[in-house]
Design an enzyme around this catalytic site. Structure first.
Site, short mmCIF file in Angstrom:
data_model
loop_
_atom_site.label_atom_id
_atom_site.label_comp_id
_atom_site.label_asym_id
_atom_site.label_seq_id
_atom_site.Cartn_x
_atom_site.Cartn_y
_atom_site.Cartn_z
N PRO A 175 0.84 -1.25 -0.19
CG PRO A 175 -0.68 -1.54 1.50
CD PRO A 175 0.23 -1.89 1.06
CD GLU A 176 2.70 2.73 -4.41
OE1 GLU A 176 2.81 4.01 -5.11
OE2 GLU A 176 2.52 1.74 -5.43
CE LYS A 183 5.47 3.15 0.19
NZ LYS A 183 6.39 2.17 -0.57
NE ARG A 230 9.12 -3.47 -3.10
CZ ARG A 230 9.95 -4.43 -2.32
NH1 ARG A 230 10.36 -5.40 -2.90
NH2 ARG A 230 9.86 -4.30 -0.91
#
Length: 253
Positions: free
Chosen positions: A2-3, A51, A240
């Site tokens: 989640p950002e 975050k 990523r």
């Protein structure tokens, strides 16, 4: 993971449901906080920073949580089946007479004195969803990364906080930048960061991030029709995926 937009929406839900109300149930299923009891305190506010989520109480303590890859909070009506929070994946429960917040799969949890929050967050760069952003500080941190690929600098929470793989990819696409452009070769880093900030703000308002490149492998680019590709930012085990358009974001000749 989640950002920043997800954390801001989570903080907003906490604000609406819990702020100003007394905690009637506190259940922190975390080794270092298992004996902490927040029952009887009043929730002052919940704020996000990048975050991270910070829930502050009137006794001078703060509950800090980070969702990591799979975590999430849900708010249920107190007394409902979901509010019972019997799942083994639950890591935290905070309840008032009316609403219960249940944290699943949380990646980090700390209870600290509110005045000591900086010990947890002091290493982070400016929060792109903050009311104001210290652009000079963000650019100083960007400059310190030298020739590190732009995508990796965007992902570095010590440069700016709140960007993950989605907004790294989408902001680079918006600026037609090859994700592996050296940071010191990006023509205008302040413009790139401003684009990422606007995208995050829009995602908070609309409830969804941009959808131009991220997760669209081999689907046509919305601009030119070229199939979207994916590459890697950072080295294992911290790698990523970064999605991009090979034509709109072509590598320098």
């Amino acid at each position: 993971m989640p950002e920043g937009d997800v954390l801001r929406r989570t903080a907003d839900r906490f604000q609406l449901a819990l702020t100003g109300h007394v905690v009637v149930r506190s259940d922190l299923r975390w080794p270092s906080a298992a004996t902490v009891d927040l029952t009887g305190t009043t929730v002052l506010e919940t704020r996000s920073y990048g975050k991270h989520l910070l829930t502050r109480f009137d006794d001078g303590r703060t509950l800090h949580t980070h969702l990591r890859m799979e975590g999430y909070w849900r708010i249920w009506r107190t007394g409902s089946r979901e509010a019972a929070a019997r799942s083994p994946q639950v890591r935290a429960v905070l309840a008032t007479e009316e609403w219960t917040a249940v944290g699943h799969h949380l990646g980090m949890l700390d209870v600290v004195r509110t005045r000591d929050e900086r010990t947890l967050l002091g290493h982070l760069g400016p929060d792109l969803l903050g009311e104001t952003v210290d652009v000079d500080e963000a650019l100083r941190r960007w400059s310190a990364r030298g020739s590190t690929p732009a995508a990796e600098v965007l992902l570095d929470q010590t440069v700016v906080a709140g960007i993950g793989t989605i907004f790294a990819a989408e902001s680079l696409f918006a600026e037609r930048l090859w994700p592996w452009t050296p940071a010191d070769a990006v023509p205008d880093p302040s413009r790139l960061l401003a684009v990422a900030r606007r995208q995050l703000q829009r995602a908070v308002a609309e409830g969804r991030p941009p959808g131009h490149v991220h997760g669209r492998l081999r689907r046509p680019c919305h601009r030119c029709g070229t199939p979207i590709a994916v590459g890697q930012a950072r080295k294992p085990p911290m790698e990523r995926p970064i999605f991009y358009c090979p034509r709109c974001q072509a590598a320098p000749a």
